[in-house]
Design an enzyme around this catalytic site. Structure first.
Site, short mmCIF file in Angstrom:
data_model
loop_
_atom_site.label_atom_id
_atom_site.label_comp_id
_atom_site.label_asym_id
_atom_site.label_seq_id
_atom_site.Cartn_x
_atom_site.Cartn_y
_atom_site.Cartn_z
N ASP A 130 -3.98 6.35 8.82
CA ASP A 130 -2.80 6.84 9.59
C ASP A 130 -3.52 7.16 11.08
O ASP A 130 -2.88 6.91 12.01
CB ASP A 130 -2.37 8.29 9.12
CG ASP A 130 -1.91 8.13 7.88
OD1 ASP A 130 -1.20 6.92 7.51
OD2 ASP A 130 -2.01 8.93 6.75
N VAL A 182 -4.97 -4.98 -1.20
CA VAL A 182 -5.90 -4.00 -0.85
C VAL A 182 -7.21 -4.18 -1.27
O VAL A 182 -8.39 -4.26 -0.75
CB VAL A 182 -5.41 -2.54 -1.01
CG1 VAL A 182 -6.36 -1.66 -0.44
CG2 VAL A 182 -3.89 -2.30 -0.26
N GLY A 183 -7.15 -4.56 -2.77
CA GLY A 183 -8.59 -4.30 -3.32
C GLY A 183 -9.33 -5.58 -3.08
O GLY A 183 -10.67 -5.54 -2.86
N ARG A 227 -3.95 3.88 12.92
CA ARG A 227 -2.68 3.45 13.39
C ARG A 227 -2.33 4.26 14.74
O ARG A 227 -2.05 3.72 15.78
CB ARG A 227 -1.59 3.83 12.31
CG ARG A 227 -1.88 2.62 11.25
CD ARG A 227 -0.56 2.86 10.09
NE ARG A 227 -0.72 1.77 9.37
CZ ARG A 227 -0.21 1.98 8.17
NH1 ARG A 227 0.03 2.97 7.50
NH2 ARG A 227 -0.28 0.94 7.19
N ARG A 242 6.14 0.48 -5.23
CA ARG A 242 7.73 0.97 -5.49
C ARG A 242 8.77 -0.40 -5.24
O ARG A 242 8.81 -1.08 -4.37
CB ARG A 242 8.10 1.61 -4.43
CG ARG A 242 9.42 2.78 -5.13
CD ARG A 242 9.30 3.93 -4.53
NE ARG A 242 10.71 4.32 -4.20
CZ ARG A 242 11.16 5.36 -3.29
NH1 ARG A 242 10.27 5.74 -2.38
NH2 ARG A 242 12.30 5.49 -3.12
N ASP A 245 -9.40 -6.34 -12.35
CA ASP A 245 -7.94 -6.13 -12.31
C ASP A 245 -7.58 -6.57 -13.67
O ASP A 245 -7.87 -7.13 -14.45
CB ASP A 245 -7.25 -7.38 -11.67
CG ASP A 245 -5.79 -7.27 -10.93
OD1 ASP A 245 -5.71 -6.76 -9.94
OD2 ASP A 245 -4.98 -7.10 -11.81
N ARG A 252 10.82 7.46 -6.81
CA ARG A 252 9.54 8.16 -6.64
C ARG A 252 8.95 8.60 -7.84
O ARG A 252 7.73 8.47 -8.00
CB ARG A 252 9.60 9.44 -5.63
CG ARG A 252 9.13 8.99 -4.21
CD ARG A 252 9.51 10.31 -3.47
NE ARG A 252 10.14 9.81 -2.23
CZ ARG A 252 9.42 9.32 -1.10
NH1 ARG A 252 8.30 9.17 -1.09
NH2 ARG A 252 9.88 8.95 0.06
N HIS A 294 -0.62 11.83 2.50
CA HIS A 294 -0.17 10.56 3.01
C HIS A 294 1.32 10.24 2.82
O HIS A 294 1.90 10.29 1.85
CB HIS A 294 -0.89 9.48 2.32
CG HIS A 294 -0.98 8.25 2.84
ND1 HIS A 294 -1.09 7.81 4.04
CD2 HIS A 294 -0.85 6.93 2.46
CE1 HIS A 294 -1.07 6.35 4.17
NE2 HIS A 294 -0.95 5.98 3.08
N VAL A 340 -7.21 5.26 -3.93
CA VAL A 340 -6.38 4.39 -2.63
C VAL A 340 -4.98 4.50 -3.11
O VAL A 340 -3.88 4.21 -2.55
CB VAL A 340 -7.05 2.93 -2.41
CG1 VAL A 340 -5.95 2.46 -1.20
CG2 VAL A 340 -8.26 3.05 -1.88
N THR A 341 -4.78 4.11 -4.65
CA THR A 341 -3.50 4.07 -5.30
C THR A 341 -2.48 5.27 -4.71
O THR A 341 -2.81 6.29 -4.73
CB THR A 341 -3.66 4.06 -6.70
OG1 THR A 341 -4.58 3.23 -7.02
CG2 THR A 341 -2.31 3.80 -7.27
N1 APR Z 1 -5.78 -1.97 -14.29
C1 APR Z 1 -6.20 -3.03 -13.41
N2 APR Z 1 -5.65 -3.26 -12.29
C2 APR Z 1 -4.22 -2.89 -12.30
C3 APR Z 1 -3.83 -2.39 -13.31
C4 APR Z 1 -4.43 -1.69 -14.42
N3 APR Z 1 -4.02 -0.92 -15.33
N4 APR Z 1 -2.42 -2.22 -13.42
C5 APR Z 1 -1.91 -2.72 -12.06
N5 APR Z 1 -3.16 -3.58 -11.59
C6 APR Z 1 -3.64 -4.40 -10.56
C7 APR Z 1 -2.27 -5.45 -10.24
O1 APR Z 1 -2.62 -6.54 -11.44
C8 APR Z 1 -2.47 -5.69 -8.93
O2 APR Z 1 -3.33 -7.12 -8.89
O3 APR Z 1 -3.36 -3.51 -9.39
C9 APR Z 1 -3.36 -4.72 -8.31
C10 APR Z 1 -2.43 -4.31 -7.22
O4 APR Z 1 -2.29 -5.00 -6.14
P1 APR Z 1 -1.02 -5.26 -5.22
O5 APR Z 1 0.16 -5.24 -6.02
O6 APR Z 1 -1.61 -6.45 -4.19
O7 APR Z 1 -0.96 -3.70 -4.30
P2 APR Z 1 -1.73 -3.34 -3.05
O8 APR Z 1 -0.90 -3.96 -1.94
O9 APR Z 1 -3.04 -4.17 -3.18
O10 APR Z 1 -1.74 -1.86 -3.07
C11 APR Z 1 -2.45 -1.38 -4.12
O11 APR Z 1 -2.87 0.68 -2.63
O12 APR Z 1 -2.28 1.21 -0.47
C12 APR Z 1 -1.92 1.39 -1.96
O13 APR Z 1 0.61 1.85 -2.14
C13 APR Z 1 -0.39 0.81 -2.50
O14 APR Z 1 -0.70 2.06 -4.67
C14 APR Z 1 -0.75 0.72 -3.83
C15 APR Z 1 -2.35 0.20 -3.93
#
Ligand code: APR
Length: 313
Positions: A149, A14-15, A152, A83, A34, A89, A176, A119-120
């Site tokens: 939502d 997402v980021g 979609r 998850r 990150d 949860r 959400h 967004v998290t």
């Molecule tokens: N500081 C910075 N980055 C972090 C940390 C932290 N403390 N902990 C985890 N991360 C980074 C991970 O290294 C990873 O690259 O957060 C990123 C999350 O990316 P993905 O696992 O690809 O998840 P993504 O699909 O992007 O979803 C991110 O958005 O929609 C929501 O439910 C989803 O909570 C999730 C978030």
């Protein structure tokens, strides 16, 4: 280079896609952070190398050092865990709460004037946590869920009726997740109420598909979850803020008695402008819709209570 800078925390799916969309929409310079330093640096470098062919003249830097976010007008928080099998949860909630708390501390340190877009997941609970931990004004902390939502729901309706999604208006409110509240009474196709086009049964099946929209994608992807539509929804909100467009969008916003809800974050229509949430807009809801919104907020509150009991707020 732009004189506007936006930070994106979490350089995952997402980021990383948010950063790409911000650049391609020519919205701002980007700082991508990150915990996995190489991931953020690598994606930033990759996006920099797309500048010549995409034609954007914007700066993108990546890394794990939060001083990179200094001077950002808005910070988008996507970092966290998703998850995994065997994780409850509550496990996810506590672990993401710890991650989000650390991130908010860095935001306070490096950009105390910024707007925070969460967004998290679990979204509404993480947004409440960010609000409390930051101590920022409520207007400056809000979350993305309803725009996704609603997008979609609009797509499923458009696909069913063979019209462009842009001709479908829809608002999905509430928390959400499973308890989202699609406002069928406010859903229109080419400006006409949806019940002129579809039966109650057909509308219900599209509502159900919207509710399960995230899970449908997870089951297809096998690893990871949706990111194209989520990042697009974030950018829609960000653009309304940066350009002071004052669009009314479904936003997870802090409620102070609006819709009869208090001290909770929940998806409601809100006007987004340069100060963030300029106004929570109170739509006329049916008794059923209002009850569903209250049920949804109750679930959010249970998560908040769990974090309070665990001393994470
Ligand atoms: N500081 C910075 N980055 C972090 C940390 C932290 N403390 N902990 C985890 N991360 C980074 C991970 O290294 C990873 O690259 O957060 C990123 C999350 O990316 P993905 O696992 O690809 O998840 P993504 O699909 O992007 O979803 C991110 O958005 O929609 C929501 O439910 C989803 O909570 C999730 C978030």
């Amino acid at each position: 280079m732009s004189d506007i800078k936006v930070a994106v925390i979490g350089a995952g799916q997402v980021g990383g896609t948010c950063a790409q969309r911000i650049l391609e929409r020519r919205l701002a310079d980007v700082a991508l952070i990150d915990i996995a330093e190489g991931l953020a640096r690598g994606k930033a470098l990759d996006l920099s190398q797309a500048a010549a062919t995409e034609g954007y003249d914007l700066k993108i830097e990546g890394g794990s050092d939060y001083s990179l976010i200094k001077g950002s007008e808005a910070v988008i928080v996507t970092a966290g865990l998703t998850r995994k099998p065997g994780m409850t949860r509550e496990d996810l909630l506590s672990q993401n709460a710890k991650i989000v708390k650390g991130i908010i501390d860095s935001i306070k340190k490096y950009c105390p004037e910024a707007i925070i877009i969460m967004v998290t997941n679990p979204l509404d609970i993480m947004t409440y946590l960010a609000y409390k931990v930051s101590g920022f004004e409520k207007e400056r902390v809000f979350g993305m869920a309803g725009v996704l939502d609603s997008a979609r729901f609009r797509f499923f309706i458009a696909e069913r009726l063979k019209v462009p999604p842009a001709e479908v208006e829809a608002f999905v409110l509430g928390g959400h997740g499973d308890s989202m509240v699609p406002l069928v009474g406010h859903t229109k196709v080419k400006g006409r109420p949806i019940d002129e086009f579809l039966s109650d049964y057909e509308i219900d099946s599209l509502v159900k598909r919207t509710r399960d929209g995230g899970a449908e994608i997870v089951s297809l992807l096998k690893t990871g979850s949706a990111f194209y539509a989520p990042s697009s929804a974030v950018c829609e909100m960000l653009e309304s803020v940066l350009k002071d467009k004052n669009e009314v969008l479904p936003v997870s916003a802090y409620l102070e008695r609006q819709y009869g809800l208090e001290d909770v974050y929940c998806g409601v229509p809100a006007r987004l402008g340069s100060d963030g949430v300029e106004e929570v807009v109170e739509f006329d809801l049916s008794a059923d819709e209002l009850a569903a919104l209250h049920r949804s907020a109750k679930q959010v509150r249970e998560g908040i209570d769990y974090l309070k009991k665990s001393h994470l707020i």
